[in-house]
Design an enzyme around this catalytic site. Sequence first.
Site, mmCIF file in Angstrom:
data_model
loop_
_atom_site.group_PDB
_atom_site.id
_atom_site.type_symbol
_atom_site.label_atom_id
_atom_site.label_comp_id
_atom_site.label_asym_id
_atom_site.label_seq_id
_atom_site.Cartn_x
_atom_site.Cartn_y
_atom_site.Cartn_z
ATOM 1 N N GLY C 34 38.721 37.850 101.101
ATOM 2 C CA GLY C 34 37.808 38.181 100.008
ATOM 3 C C GLY C 34 36.666 37.207 99.843
ATOM 4 O O GLY C 34 35.735 37.486 99.101
ATOM 5 N N CYS C 243 40.129 71.417 99.747
ATOM 6 C CA CYS C 243 39.013 71.589 100.684
ATOM 7 C C CYS C 243 38.835 73.072 101.010
ATOM 8 O O CYS C 243 39.804 73.776 101.324
ATOM 9 C CB CYS C 243 39.291 70.795 101.961
ATOM 10 S SG CYS C 243 38.124 71.133 103.301
ATOM 11 N N CYS C 246 39.764 73.420 105.073
ATOM 12 C CA CYS C 246 41.098 73.184 105.635
ATOM 13 C C CYS C 246 42.190 73.228 104.569
ATOM 14 O O CYS C 246 43.367 73.094 104.875
ATOM 15 C CB CYS C 246 41.146 71.862 106.385
ATOM 16 S SG CYS C 246 41.138 70.426 105.320
ATOM 17 N N CYS C 268 36.167 68.495 102.902
ATOM 18 C CA CYS C 268 36.547 67.122 103.242
ATOM 19 C C CYS C 268 35.307 66.323 103.638
ATOM 20 O O CYS C 268 34.488 66.797 104.430
ATOM 21 C CB CYS C 268 37.484 67.112 104.452
ATOM 22 S SG CYS C 268 39.125 67.710 104.141
ATOM 23 N N CYS C 274 39.398 66.968 108.643
ATOM 24 C CA CYS C 274 39.231 68.383 108.380
ATOM 25 C C CYS C 274 39.409 69.200 109.667
ATOM 26 O O CYS C 274 40.142 70.187 109.703
ATOM 27 C CB CYS C 274 37.853 68.625 107.783
ATOM 28 S SG CYS C 274 37.706 70.186 106.905
#
Lengths: 235, 258, 294
Positions: C34, C243, C246, C268, C274
């Site tokens: 970080g 979606c 899909c 997606c 997808c």
Amino acid sequence: MATPLVVSEVAKSFTMHLRGGVRLPVMSNVAFSVKAGECLVLGGPSGIGKSSLLKMVYGNYGVDSGQILIDHDGRLVDLAAADPRTVLAVRRVTLGYVSQFLRTVPRVAAVDVVAEPLTARGIDAAEAGARAQEMLARLNLPRELWQLPPATFSGGEQQRVNIARGFITDHRILLLDEPTASLDAKNRAVVVGMIAEKKAAGVALLGIFHDEDVRERVADHIVDVSAFSPRKAAA
Amino acid sequence: MTDAPLLKVRDISKFYGARIGCRNVSFDLWPGEVLAIVGESGSGKTTLLNCLATRLSPSSGSVDYRMRDGKLCNLSRMSEAERRFLMRTDWGFVHQNPADGLRMAVSAGANVGERLMAVGERHYGNIRATAGNWLGRVEIGIDRIDDQPRDFSGGMRQRLQIARNLVTAPRLVFMDEPTGGLDVSVQARLLDLLRGLVQDLGLSALIVTHDLAVARLLSHRMMVMKDGVVIEQGLTDRVLDDPREAYTQLLVSSILQV
Amino acid sequence: MNTANLATYNFAYLDEQTKRMIRRAILKAIAIPGYQVPFASREMPMPYGWGTGGVQVTAAILGPDDVLKVIDQGADDTTNAVSIRAFFQKVASVAVTTRTGEATIIQTRHRIPEEKLKPGQTLVYQVPIPEPLRFLEPRETETRKMHALEEYGLMHVKLYEDIARNGHIATTYAYPVKVEGRYVMDPSPTPKFDNPKMHRSEALQLFGAGREKRIYAVPPHTEVVSLDFEDHPFEIQSFENPCALCGAENVYLDEVVLDDKGGRMFVCSDTDHCEQRCASGHRGSLAYDGEIVR
């Protein structure tokens, strides 16, 4: 019990730096004491330094030498040499002062001005407020003024707020600088009564009273301040 | 007032090259005590304040601060992390220009809440309630809680800055000309508010001001500075009513009487 | 023209000294999860904002055997993704793929793939502004000090402002996180939907900011916690419908405008996810079953 207030060998002068450093002696060899339950009045012609002397005893004016001994909380404090913190503690607990004029604080109601010395000593606001109202009622301040800031009050009204504020506590020493100057006869009588009560309660009072009638009624002794004034010798 | 000083200042000097900022200043500040530092511009009072608040490092001398656990800590020997923590919890600093002490692009509520979040408060509702309460104490309407200080008047900004500083219940507050730059009626209101808060919270405060009326109203004790040196100090009413030094007499006699 | 004797690009474009310098920065970043490590960012043959930071990180870690995938907003076929993929094909001759599972290095702008990443994979983020505190504190000297001393109250001031203005935390992307209980980090402008995927990810996550000359990292299995309030806990976006192509649920969807009469569909954002679902027979409400002409 020790004598509440003993002043000895006090001398005071002002150095006027703005006038080329002229040194003006004001007081020398001041010596007196005030016993519990007694009212000592400072006498002498005006301009001789009575108010200055009262301010010295209160720590408001410094002194050049000498002692101002105060029986504070069971010990003797020399106010002439005490540090600011001690002076404030003495004022909060032992030494009260009713000045000639009220120094008003903006936006603070009369009743809160009067109650403030009590709340400063830790008494709760409700009780302090109730006692403040009692004092104001006794001094005949019109009820409709209680919740207003005293800045716009007349001289006599401000004076009564000032007296109420000074007398509300159980300070063992009380300094009074012409508390009755701008009062009518009726309220003067109330103040004389209040002084008598303080004396009965064992408070030591030191005051200046120009009104001869009041002076007669409250004074146990009178000290002539001109005895301490160097100007007397010159006159 | 308890029996141990909160701040012990010994022989603080600050030199800017050969020029003197302040020299050999020593004093103790006690809990609940308000000390005014007065003097004209350039007398070194702000330099002194910054040395005490660790915003400047003094050339010599020491400042000790009594922590909440009663231990006396030398400020110059503290780590920066400890010092910054102290500054945002136990201390406050009120700047003359509120823009220096506020986040101007952040709402009033968040300005007050920041210190709470900095010490780990993580409940939005509580933070907002506390901020609202403080806005009330400094007489800012609760309906302004989501407004940014840039939309506030000078007096409101200054009051907001005070609330932002006091929200963590600090024990010591430094103020640099807190009423400077405000017009007279706004000043009076702010002074009265400060007086009330200082009294109610039992704060210790160091107030730098050139205004003797501010000193009289707020402080117990005062120090008069000239050319970097403390020339007179004592009980506020004693110094103002019976000034000893030539310069103090000049200051006092220069006040305009209304 | 005979080009056989002309100098070619050094492998992966950057010279070896530069790659070494960047690798040192990456190692340091991994060692301090970080923490923003400064590095000597180079001029790249693309403008700032097009992924110069990510490209340098990828170039520094890329080997001849790596398989590279590049996505932009989840898609393999957008300009940025296509050009960066072509760039590395040209300068490093590495194998490329659009399949998340097959890639060893995935360079991304604004998304984390839906498919769970595996040990050994590396996700390289393109970062525009690495400093999460900049919104409220413009002084870099001050923000560095705040990171050093863990003074992160300001980060919550930002979230407070969100709730005060919108009634909820309205930050939806670049949502600040705390890494391994220490540094507050900007996860780059990924939707907050992806924040939980960073938490204890098995893949190595590297972040490169070219203009700002910073690299930071989240090593595998590292704790990544999104900042929030007790009474306004962190939540990811949710979608009303699956979606449209899909039928996938619990994935991040993009809005696609279909006509100028308000028609739209949600599909997606991760194109590879997808396509693979469609290939294995999943169908959404608007799926087209004819031959797909590309």
